[in-house]
Design a protein around this motif. Structure first.
Motif: not given
Length: 198
Positions: A76-90, A95-107
């Motif tokens: 769910v968080a991933g779907s929400d984060m996609l709204g913050h994506a931006q386009e750079i040279a096509g 690139a975002t900082q996550l809250e309430g997530v542990s480092g081992k969940d990043l993969r």
């Protein structure tokens, strides 16, 4: 009463034992410990082993449920984060900082985001202010790895937060020791990507 046994050399065993009054005191202590455990578990001494095994099974079941819930929340968080994506040279960048997530969940989150994004560059970061730690992971979809390397991206950010890392062209991880520097480091990612794509 033998209390321990160990190998000290080839063909040589060492045992430690207690005798006489010390042995009696040992058994009384063991009995008292078993009694306290039984009281905590609300079980008779002969039922303690079965009760502990039941609690272990329950704990394993709860851990599995927790992992499943984390996976759903990450999706769910991933779907929400996609709204913050931006386009750079096509190229799509997230690139975002996550809250309430542990480092081992990043993969797991990175893999899900790469699938949903289809094509793009991703950098996820978690800062633990109390522990003074930063966890970073970068991912690049296969169609872009000839132009952008995940390892170079993650090291660009890691260098600014007191760390370093490494990995493959499509996925790389890093750590850091300066969480207070993370927001500023993330702000520099779009410019880094734009220069890299030139």
């Amino acid at each position: 009463h033998i209390v321990s046994e160990a190998g000290t050399a080839a063909g040589v065993r060492r045992i430690e034992a207690i005798t006489g009054e010390n042995a009696l005191a040992y058994f009384k202590q063991q009995e008292a410990t078993l009694g306290r455990l039984g009281a905590r578990l609300k079980a008779k001494p002969e039922q303690v082993e079965a009760r502990v095994e039941s609690l272990f099974e329950r704990n394993r079941s709860l851990e599995k449920e927790l992992e499943q819930l984390k996976a759903k929340l990450a999706s769910v968080a991933g779907s929400d984060m996609l709204g913050h994506a931006q386009e750079i040279a096509g190229v799509t960048l997230l690139a975002t900082q996550l809250e309430g997530v542990s480092g081992k969940d990043l993969r797991g989150m990175l893999d899900q985001l790469k699938q949903k994004l289809g094509s793009g560059v991703i950098l996820l970061a978690v800062a633990d202010q109390a522990a003074g730690k930063v966890s970073l992971i970068a991912g690049v979809t296969d169609d872009l790895t000839d132009r952008v390397k995940a390892g170079e991206l993650v090291n660009f950010v890691a260098a600014q937060v007191g760390g370093k890392g490494g990995g493959r062209a499509d996925m790389a991880q890093a750590g850091g020791s300066r969480p207070e520097a993370l927001p500023e480091a993330l702000k520099g990612v779009p410019a880094w990507l734009e220069n890299t794509l030139r």
